[in-house]
Design an enzyme around this catalytic site. Structure first.
Site, PDB file in Angstrom:
ATOM      1  N   CYS A 160      10.725   7.596  10.101  1.00 58.71           N
ATOM      2  CA  CYS A 160      11.377   6.597  10.950  1.00 58.71           C
ATOM      3  C   CYS A 160      12.591   5.970  10.279  1.00 58.71           C
ATOM      4  O   CYS A 160      13.498   5.485  10.966  1.00 58.71           O
ATOM      5  CB  CYS A 160      10.378   5.514  11.351  1.00 58.71           C
ATOM      6  SG  CYS A 160       9.687   4.581   9.964  1.00 58.71           S
TER       7      CYS A 160
ATOM      8  N   GLU B 213       6.892  -1.383  14.938  1.00 55.78           N
ATOM      9  CA  GLU B 213       7.867  -0.711  14.066  1.00 55.78           C
ATOM     10  C   GLU B 213       8.219   0.591  14.758  1.00 55.78           C
ATOM     11  O   GLU B 213       7.420   1.512  14.796  1.00 55.78           O
ATOM     12  CB  GLU B 213       7.257  -0.501  12.678  1.00 55.78           C
ATOM     13  CG  GLU B 213       8.277  -0.136  11.617  1.00 55.78           C
ATOM     14  CD  GLU B 213       8.453   1.351  11.475  1.00 55.78           C
ATOM     15  OE1 GLU B 213       9.329   1.905  12.195  1.00 55.78           O
ATOM     16  OE2 GLU B 213       7.743   1.961  10.675  1.00 55.78           O
TER      17      GLU B 213
END
Length: 476
Positions: A250, A216
């Site tokens: 993120c 990720e």
């Protein structure tokens, strides 16, 4: 106390030894470990908040609860409602072959030992969320928490030793050398959350063992604002979201694409929203500090480069405080209007309180701009026109999409979460999606009454009956 390389290998070998293919963890054993992790969180909320605040220097406690503690608890609760059913073999459709007694099943069996590397921005959530899904699937888990949050890592390690048995779940701490060794262990699956360039190093480390990975990796997440969007709502969500944890998320909006004729109005609205949300930065616990000096200097270099190139920068500092503040590592949100495409803020993930704004004159131009970048982890669309929204979704690629919202797709219990291309690979979260990610979905085919006839299609295969059959299958 930091984990030594020898201690890390000892824990890893213990978990490998405990994993028994012939006797996977029972439903009751898995639930017991999940309950232990839940108790670890619930019993120590204040201590966990204090540790994270100490690592950051300045961070809102409610934001810590929201970003780091509620996610794993919600995931555990959801898993416990459904786990008993997920463990059972899943019967698959056999079509007309079912009439002959043919049956097909998928068995979700544990992979073995799972390694998880969590980043500094949500070190507890991004360690425990995948961990509870891996444990639900019957795996042993070892976690390495970012060295950028040493107090948090040390506390979670200490608590894990109190609440859990390290044969099932363990936490290791340490600097980059431990992280490098950790990623190179012979995992049955490895989860890494962090930057794309570090993700490349992780892939190199796992290659000798052919370790499957979930990466990720974030990226430059765009927000596309259509001409018919609700301006007040859109400006409020983009401005306040980008200021959350000072942009160190993120899933944050990295840049915005606005209709050219609406630029000035959105700049005014975003500025007003931030002035209301953060009238002051100094000693304001609701505004997060940058995690460390290295990250602080990196963000300032981006701003300096943009300023030197003549980029229009708008710093939202309603009380004219002395910020950026190097001692407290505070940087106010800064808008960068149409920066040159070769600048760092236009090319690289910012991961800080800078919001680039680009203008477009046609939707095709906006789509082309998005597609000129690497595929992002998330994309955010604001507007009412279903035709235009669907056009953007169908003509771009991203890990996930939110419409008139931000980041909430990542919290769904019915969809997996992850990136694509440069923003990552593999998916977890999403309830059963995460369970399946950490399982081997073993296919089982049971033949029915046709069992005694299928040898006719084995060698030697050449006869007139098979020739006619295969011709029919090919439509000849």
């Amino acid at each position: 106390m930091m984990t030594t390389i020898n201690e890390m290998h000892q824990i890893f070998n213990l978990q490998k030894t405990q994993y028994d293919r012939a006797q996977p963890m029972t439903y009751e054993e898995r639930v017991t470990v999940l309950n232990q992790i839940e108790a670890l969180i619930r019993d120590n909320i204040s201590e966990l908040i204090t540790a994270l605040q100490a690592d950051f220097g300045q961070r809102d406690p409610l934001q810590i609860v929201s970003a780091d503690l509620t996610g794993p608890l919600a995931t555990i609760a959801y898993i416990k409602k459904h786990l008993r059913k997920w463990i059972l073999p899943a019967k698959q459709r056999s079509g007309l072959m079912a009439l002959t007694g043919t049956k097909q099943y998928v068995y979700n069996e544990p992979l073995g030992v799972v390694g998880i590397m969590s980043p500094f921005n949500a070190p507890i959530d991004l360690a425990l969320d995948p961990a509870v899904e891996a444990i639900a699937a019957g795996n042993r888990v070892m976690v390495k928490i970012s060295e950028y949050t040493p107090k948090t890592a040390a506390l979670v390690q200490k608590l894990s030793q109190q609440y859990l048995n390290e044969k099932n779940f363990a936490v290791v701490t340490g600097e980059a050398d431990i992280a490098a060794q950790f990623s190179a262990l012979d995992w049955d699956k490895l989860v890494f959350t962090g930057g794309s360039e570090t993700g490349k190093k992780v892939l190199s480390a796992v290659a000798p063992n052919l370790t499957p990975v979930v990466l990720e990796l974030g990226g430059k997440n765009p927000a596309v604002v259509l001409p018919d969007a609700n301006k007040q709502m859109t400006a409020a969500k983009i401005a306040r979201s980008r200021s959350g944890n000072s942009g160190q998320i993120c899933l944050d909006t990295d840049y915005v694409l606005l209709p050219t004729d609406q630029l000035d109005e959105y700049v005014r609205l975003i500025t007003a929203q931030l002035a209301q949300a953060f009238p002051t930065y100094i000693n304001n616990s609701e505004y997060s500090a940058i995690i460390n000096d290295r990250s602080y200097d990196r963000i300032l270099r981006m701003l300096t480069e943009a300023r030197q190139r003549g980029t229009r920068l708008i710093t939202i500092n309603p009380n004219n405080e002395l910020v950026p503040d190097v001692k407290r590592r505070l940087i106010p949100l800064t808008l960068a209007i149409n920066p040159d495409r070769d600048l760092q803020i236009a090319r690289n993930e910012i991961f800080g309180p800078i919001l680039s704004i680009f203008t477009y004159d046609s939707l095709d131009e906006a789509i082309a701009f998005i597609n000129s970048h690497e595929k992002p982890l998330a994309m955010y669309l604001f507007g009412r026109s279903s035709r235009h929204l669907n056009q953007i979704i169908s003509q771009t690629s991203s890990g996930g999409v939110d419409i008139n919202e931000l980041s909430l797709h990542a919290g769904s219990h019915s969809m997996g979460f992850g990136g694509v291309g440069y923003s990552g690979m593999g998916r977890y979260k999403g309830g059963k999606t995460g369970f399946e990610t950490f399982s081997n979905q073993k296919s089982v085919y049971k033949q029915g009454v046709l069992a005694k006839y299928t040898t006719r299609l084995m060698v030697p295969i050449h006869n007139k009956r098979n020739e006619k059959l295969l011709k029919r299958m090919l439509g000849l």
